[in-house]
Design a protein around this motif. Structure first.
Motif, mmCIF file in Angstrom:
data_model
loop_
_atom_site.group_PDB
_atom_site.id
_atom_site.type_symbol
_atom_site.label_atom_id
_atom_site.label_comp_id
_atom_site.label_asym_id
_atom_site.label_seq_id
_atom_site.Cartn_x
_atom_site.Cartn_y
_atom_site.Cartn_z
ATOM 1 N N UNK A 172 0.667 -1.265 0.146
ATOM 2 C CA UNK A 172 -0.370 0.571 0.308
ATOM 3 C C UNK A 172 0.853 1.597 -0.302
ATOM 4 N N UNK A 173 2.260 1.067 0.601
ATOM 5 C CA UNK A 173 2.902 2.245 0.406
ATOM 6 C C UNK A 173 3.627 2.574 -0.209
ATOM 7 N N UNK A 174 3.348 1.430 -1.160
ATOM 8 C CA UNK A 174 3.904 1.684 -2.874
ATOM 9 C C UNK A 174 2.898 1.486 -4.191
ATOM 10 N N UNK A 186 -2.036 -2.780 -10.038
ATOM 11 C CA UNK A 186 -0.806 -2.971 -9.293
ATOM 12 C C UNK A 186 -0.170 -3.586 -8.214
ATOM 13 N N UNK A 187 -1.626 -4.424 -7.416
ATOM 14 C CA UNK A 187 -0.535 -4.782 -5.755
ATOM 15 C C UNK A 187 -0.047 -6.415 -6.488
ATOM 16 N N UNK A 188 -0.368 -6.529 -7.339
ATOM 17 C CA UNK A 188 0.046 -8.414 -7.573
ATOM 18 C C UNK A 188 1.050 -7.931 -8.692
ATOM 19 N N UNK A 236 8.322 2.425 -15.305
ATOM 20 C CA UNK A 236 8.973 3.692 -14.609
ATOM 21 C C UNK A 236 9.138 3.371 -13.410
ATOM 22 N N UNK A 237 8.449 3.368 -12.393
ATOM 23 C CA UNK A 237 8.979 3.467 -10.884
ATOM 24 C C UNK A 237 9.157 2.213 -10.079
ATOM 25 N N UNK A 238 8.905 1.448 -11.188
ATOM 26 C CA UNK A 238 8.790 0.384 -10.084
ATOM 27 C C UNK A 238 9.616 -0.707 -9.578
ATOM 28 N N UNK A 242 9.543 -1.887 -5.949
ATOM 29 C CA UNK A 242 10.486 -3.100 -5.560
ATOM 30 C C UNK A 242 11.289 -3.275 -4.323
ATOM 31 N N UNK A 243 12.172 -2.801 -4.768
ATOM 32 C CA UNK A 243 13.265 -2.416 -4.168
ATOM 33 C C UNK A 243 12.830 -2.186 -2.895
ATOM 34 N N UNK A 244 12.202 -1.458 -2.484
ATOM 35 C CA UNK A 244 11.177 -0.761 -1.348
ATOM 36 C C UNK A 244 10.589 -1.952 -0.713
ATOM 37 N N UNK A 245 10.261 -2.702 -1.691
ATOM 38 C CA UNK A 245 9.122 -4.096 -0.664
ATOM 39 C C UNK A 245 9.914 -4.945 -0.567
#
Length: 254
Positions: A172-174, A186-188, A236-238, A242-245
């Motif tokens: 959710x934060x991303x 997007x969550x998936x 562009x932000x994925x 993903x790194x943050x997740x």
């Protein structure tokens, strides 16, 4: 008291079946988790019929039922609101489904059995009882995700998913800002790219017996194009997201 499982359920103009669906899912919670603290969180998304009134009337009858009323923001907005409510309750697991009585409660246990194998698990409508236009658009989304992100997800927007609460909080934060029309997609995608095995477990999808589908024909095509544009921008932000997740959760010391 901690919450083992919260079920998140958006509802819009479902007066004909909402009490039946609440009965079905709270009954499942009572049968499968009699000794555990569980919740059914129904988000009334500004319904124009008696859905909200019925939910308020039956709250006392179903102790596990938690009702939230909001202005109409659309299905995706109601889902995210429900997710945030579940996270705020510190739910260990969060399951999301819809209120239109097209799913079978027994199928939940297929996902629950895999909860230790992945923090994000999807059902898959192998035989889907929806209008032809919706089936075509689902196929378009499958190949759009495959083209844009290099990954294939059988049913990325399915409202039948089990997510570990701590992992959902990270997802959710991303989520992109502004909030996308179909946040479940997007969550998936983020979960898949973060290395989760989504499993795509086949489940029963029933024909709709009550109510009406709110998005049809040209509006459905417009929504599909909007989702495609949102997915393309999100590319562009994925990697950063993903790194943050993937960052390990901080260890707290007493």
């Amino acid at each position: 008291m901690s919450i083992l499982l919260s079920i998140v359920m958006p509802a819009y103009n479902e007066e004909e079946c909402i009490e039946l669906v609440v009965e079905q899912w709270t009954g499942m919670l009572d049968r499968q988790f009699p000794a555990d603290n569980t919740r059914l969180i129904v988000i009334n998304d500004g319904s124009k019929d008696r859905t909200g009134e019925i939910l308020d009337q039956i709250k006392g009858k179903y102790p596990k039922l938690f009702v939230v009323h909001q202005k109409n923001g659309g299905h995706g907005n109601a889902v995210v609101n429900g997710y945030r409510q579940a996270v705020a309750l510190d739910s260990e697991y969060v399951f999301q489904t819809d209120s239109d009585d097209q799913f079978v409660t027994d199928d939940f246990m297929k996902l629950w059995a895999k909860r230790h194998d992945s923090p994000f698990i999807l059902g898959y409508r192998q035989v889907r009882h929806d209008a032809g236009a919706r089936l075509i658009i689902t196929r378009i989304l499958q190949y759009s995700i495959a083209t844009i992100y290099g990954t294939f997800i059988s049913d990325s927007n399915i409202p039948f998913r089990l997510i570990k609460g701590s992992f959902l909080k990270k997802l959710l934060a991303q989520l992109p800002d502004p909030e996308p029309f179909a946040p479940n997609i997007f969550l998936a995608v983020m979960a898949k790219k973060a290395g989760c095995n989504l499993f795509d477990i086949p489940i029963v999808h029933k024909e709709r017996q009550t109510g009406t589908v709110s998005i049809l024909k040209w509006k459905l095509l417009k929504v599909c194009m909007q989702s495609f544009r949102e997915l393309a921008r999100f590319r562009l932000d994925l990697n950063r997201k993903v790194k943050a997740i993937r960052q390990p959760e901080p260890v707290t010391t007493l």
